[in-house]
Design a protein around this motif. Structure first.
Motif, mmCIF file in Angstrom:
data_model
loop_
_atom_site.group_PDB
_atom_site.id
_atom_site.type_symbol
_atom_site.label_atom_id
_atom_site.label_comp_id
_atom_site.label_asym_id
_atom_site.label_seq_id
_atom_site.Cartn_x
_atom_site.Cartn_y
_atom_site.Cartn_z
ATOM 1 N N ARG A 8 48.775 45.902 63.984
ATOM 2 C CA ARG A 8 50.062 45.362 63.574
ATOM 3 C C ARG A 8 51.196 46.200 64.171
ATOM 4 O O ARG A 8 52.165 45.660 64.709
ATOM 5 N N LEU A 9 51.039 47.514 64.116
ATOM 6 C CA LEU A 9 52.071 48.389 64.674
ATOM 7 C C LEU A 9 52.139 48.265 66.195
ATOM 8 O O LEU A 9 53.219 48.304 66.789
ATOM 9 N N ARG A 10 50.985 48.145 66.824
ATOM 10 C CA ARG A 10 50.957 47.979 68.286
ATOM 11 C C ARG A 10 51.638 46.676 68.699
ATOM 12 O O ARG A 10 52.383 46.637 69.664
ATOM 13 N N ARG A 11 51.374 45.593 67.949
ATOM 14 C CA ARG A 11 51.971 44.298 68.252
ATOM 15 C C ARG A 11 53.499 44.369 68.108
ATOM 16 O O ARG A 11 54.229 43.853 68.951
ATOM 17 N N LYS A 12 53.957 45.019 67.044
ATOM 18 C CA LYS A 12 55.399 45.156 66.837
ATOM 19 C C LYS A 12 56.037 46.010 67.935
ATOM 20 O O LYS A 12 57.130 45.702 68.413
ATOM 21 N N ALA A 13 55.368 47.056 68.330
ATOM 22 C CA ALA A 13 55.894 47.921 69.390
ATOM 23 C C ALA A 13 55.981 47.163 70.709
ATOM 24 O O ALA A 13 56.955 47.301 71.462
ATOM 25 N N LYS A 14 54.978 46.344 70.976
ATOM 26 C CA LYS A 14 54.978 45.545 72.207
ATOM 27 C C LYS A 14 56.126 44.540 72.178
ATOM 28 O O LYS A 14 56.823 44.341 73.182
ATOM 29 N N ARG A 16 58.946 44.835 70.507
ATOM 30 C CA ARG A 16 60.190 45.592 70.657
ATOM 31 C C ARG A 16 60.436 45.939 72.121
ATOM 32 O O ARG A 16 61.560 45.834 72.619
ATOM 33 N N ALA A 17 59.395 46.348 72.811
ATOM 34 C CA ALA A 17 59.527 46.709 74.227
ATOM 35 C C ALA A 17 59.922 45.491 75.058
ATOM 36 O O ALA A 17 60.758 45.588 75.963
ATOM 37 N N GLU A 20 63.570 44.709 74.474
ATOM 38 C CA GLU A 20 64.403 45.691 75.168
ATOM 39 C C GLU A 20 64.459 45.383 76.667
ATOM 40 O O GLU A 20 65.511 45.521 77.293
#
Length: 66
Positions: A8-14, A16-17, A20
């Protein structure tokens, strides 16, 4: 053993990237001063006029009639 990863955190980070990256492209595309946009438009118009000036007319494309 491998490292435990929270997907879940990896998906959110992806996500966000990716947002950006899109924001950076938009800053480059739309974040220019009016004078710079006008200059680019004038140069584009000038290039288009030069291209049209070198275009062969329809008669010249057909060649000499036999």
């Amino acid at each position: 053993m491998g490292e435990i990863v929270n997907l879940r955190l990896r998906r959110k980070a992806k996500a966000r990237a990716e947002k950006e990256r899109i924001a950076e492209e938009n800053r480059v595309r739309f974040g220019r001063p009016k004078s710079e946009k006008e200059r680019e438009r004038r140069l584009s118009d000038l290039e288009q006029k030069r291209l049209e000036a070198h275009r062969l007319s329809r008669d010249e494309e057909d060649g000499p009639e036999a």
